[in-house]
Design an enzyme around this catalytic site. Structure first.
Site, PDB file in Angstrom:
ATOM      1  N   GLY A  32     145.624  19.645 -19.228  1.00 53.75           N
ATOM      2  CA  GLY A  32     144.201  19.727 -18.893  1.00 53.75           C
ATOM      3  C   GLY A  32     143.351  18.671 -19.581  1.00 53.75           C
ATOM      4  N   VAL A  33     142.168  19.083 -20.003  1.00 50.66           N
ATOM      5  CA  VAL A  33     141.225  18.135 -20.603  1.00 50.66           C
ATOM      6  C   VAL A  33     141.758  17.626 -21.954  1.00 50.66           C
ATOM      7  CG1 VAL A  33     139.722  19.835 -21.754  1.00 50.66           C
ATOM      8  CG2 VAL A  33     138.753  17.705 -20.930  1.00 50.66           C
ATOM      9  N   ASP A  34     142.500  18.464 -22.655  1.00 53.56           N
ATOM     10  CA  ASP A  34     143.124  18.071 -23.928  1.00 53.56           C
ATOM     11  C   ASP A  34     144.082  16.888 -23.689  1.00 53.56           C
ATOM     12  OD1 ASP A  34     143.921  18.185 -26.586  1.00 53.56           O
ATOM     13  OD2 ASP A  34     145.122  20.005 -26.369  1.00 53.56           O
ATOM     14  N   GLY A 124     140.492  26.804 -17.681  1.00 51.34           N
ATOM     15  CA  GLY A 124     141.653  26.263 -16.970  1.00 51.34           C
ATOM     16  C   GLY A 124     142.895  27.059 -17.334  1.00 51.34           C
TER      17      GLY A 124
HETATM   18  N1  AR6 Z   1     136.910  16.114 -17.716  1.00 49.11           N
HETATM   19  C1  AR6 Z   1     136.156  17.247 -17.680  1.00 49.11           C
HETATM   20  N2  AR6 Z   1     136.678  18.466 -17.483  1.00 49.11           N
HETATM   21  C2  AR6 Z   1     138.004  18.558 -17.319  1.00 49.11           C
HETATM   22  C3  AR6 Z   1     138.868  17.427 -17.348  1.00 49.11           C
HETATM   23  C4  AR6 Z   1     138.259  16.155 -17.570  1.00 49.11           C
HETATM   24  N3  AR6 Z   1     138.977  15.041 -17.620  1.00 49.11           N
HETATM   25  N4  AR6 Z   1     140.145  17.853 -17.150  1.00 49.11           N
HETATM   26  C5  AR6 Z   1     140.083  19.199 -16.984  1.00 49.11           C
HETATM   27  N5  AR6 Z   1     138.808  19.625 -17.067  1.00 49.11           N
HETATM   28  P1  AR6 Z   1     141.777  23.265 -19.628  1.00 49.11           P
HETATM   29  P2  AR6 Z   1     141.571  25.592 -21.440  1.00 49.11           P
HETATM   30  C6  AR6 Z   1     138.278  20.981 -16.969  1.00 49.11           C
HETATM   31  O1  AR6 Z   1     142.969  23.878 -18.967  1.00 49.11           O
HETATM   32  O2  AR6 Z   1     141.465  26.529 -20.300  1.00 49.11           O
HETATM   33  C7  AR6 Z   1     145.697  22.625 -22.743  1.00 49.11           C
HETATM   34  O3  AR6 Z   1     147.086  22.584 -22.529  1.00 49.11           O
HETATM   35  C8  AR6 Z   1     139.079  21.953 -16.124  1.00 49.11           C
HETATM   36  O4  AR6 Z   1     138.733  21.811 -14.761  1.00 49.11           O
HETATM   37  O5  AR6 Z   1     141.826  21.832 -19.960  1.00 49.11           O
HETATM   38  O6  AR6 Z   1     140.633  25.736 -22.602  1.00 49.11           O
HETATM   39  C9  AR6 Z   1     145.350  22.768 -24.224  1.00 49.11           C
HETATM   40  O7  AR6 Z   1     146.236  22.072 -25.060  1.00 49.11           O
HETATM   41  C10 AR6 Z   1     138.633  23.292 -16.688  1.00 49.11           C
HETATM   42  O8  AR6 Z   1     137.440  23.725 -16.025  1.00 49.11           O
HETATM   43  O9  AR6 Z   1     141.433  24.040 -21.017  1.00 49.11           O
HETATM   44  C11 AR6 Z   1     145.439  24.247 -24.428  1.00 49.11           C
HETATM   45  O10 AR6 Z   1     146.765  24.653 -24.630  1.00 49.11           O
HETATM   46  C12 AR6 Z   1     138.273  22.979 -18.132  1.00 49.11           C
HETATM   47  O11 AR6 Z   1     138.310  21.557 -18.272  1.00 49.11           O
HETATM   48  C13 AR6 Z   1     144.934  24.821 -23.122  1.00 49.11           C
HETATM   49  O12 AR6 Z   1     145.193  23.813 -22.137  1.00 49.11           O
HETATM   50  C14 AR6 Z   1     139.194  23.575 -19.172  1.00 49.11           C
HETATM   51  O13 AR6 Z   1     140.532  23.576 -18.686  1.00 49.11           O
HETATM   52  C15 AR6 Z   1     143.447  25.054 -23.153  1.00 49.11           C
HETATM   53  O14 AR6 Z   1     143.062  25.685 -21.967  1.00 49.11           O
END
Ligand code: AR6
Length: 178
Positions: A32-34, A124
């Site tokens: 994801g964003v990480d 996410g």
């Molecule tokens: N820019 C903005 N928003 C984004 C981007 C981006 N480039 N990419 C994704 N999003 P998530 P969580 C949004 O899954 O639920 C990871 O493996 C996405 O659409 O990134 O907090 C970490 O290492 C969603 O709405 O984070 C953790 O293990 C939002 O970011 C776990 O995922 C968050 O989605 C964290 O899960």
């Protein structure tokens, strides 16, 4: 006065002082964003996270806490890593999500930043219902802004038009209820 804005963009491309990362307890990156933040931030960012994990958080960063590192190649000064709750497993996901927003804001101020951008933490991989998460994000940030923060700009980043609508709805509802 501090502005609260909603922007539809890729958070890794946004020129802003502080970028919040929806990290996990390990601080070592993920999907994801990480994953995107680590990819664009590059080696300097990933190494800073590894060092921080080693020196300060051998057992991992607690859910709801926030900590800053350098931003590597991102167009930002600092990355603020926060760990959102896993919706289905956390005993109080709503409170922990609010902690993420509050502690990230506090961290940004301690770092002397003037602007900060948040992704939709926990919505996410961690499965937090999006509208409920947006309501908590907006309510927590507006409350902090009312109490007074040393920041000029707070940005909620949507990664899709649908997510932008969810955030706009949350902001409209919150402003009408003041
Ligand atoms: N820019 C903005 N928003 C984004 C981007 C981006 N480039 N990419 C994704 N999003 P998530 P969580 C949004 O899954 O639920 C990871 O493996 C996405 O659409 O990134 O907090 C970490 O290492 C969603 O709405 O984070 C953790 O293990 C939002 O970011 C776990 O995922 C968050 O989605 C964290 O899960």
């Amino acid at each position: 006065m501090t502005t609260l804005e909603i922007i539809l963009t890729d958070i890794t491309q946004l020129p802003i002082d502080g970028v919040v990362n929806a990290a996990n307890n390990s601080l070592l990156g993920g999907m994801g964003v990480d994953g995107a933040i680590h990819r664009v931030g590059g080696t300097a960012l990933t190494q800073a996270c590894q060092a921080l994990r080693h020196t300060h958080y051998p057992d991992g960063l607690a859910t709801g806490a926030a900590v800053a590192t350098c931003a590597g190649e991102l167009p930002a000064k600092r990355v603020i890593h926060t760990v959102g709750p896993v919706y289905a497993k956390d005993p109080d996901p709503q409170a922990r999500l609010a902690d993420c927003y509050r502690n990230s804001l506090r961290c940004a101020q301690e770092e002397g930043l003037r602007s900060i951008a948040f992704p939709a933490i926990s919505t996410g991989v961690y499965g937090f219902p999006k509208q409920q998460a947006a309501n908590i994000a907006v309510a927590t940030l507006l409350q902090a802004l009312r109490e007074g923060v040393a920041l000029e700009r707070v940005v909620l980043v949507a990664f899709s038009e649908e997510d932008a609508q969810i955030l706009r709805h949350a902001l409209n509802q919150a402003q009408h209820s003041i």
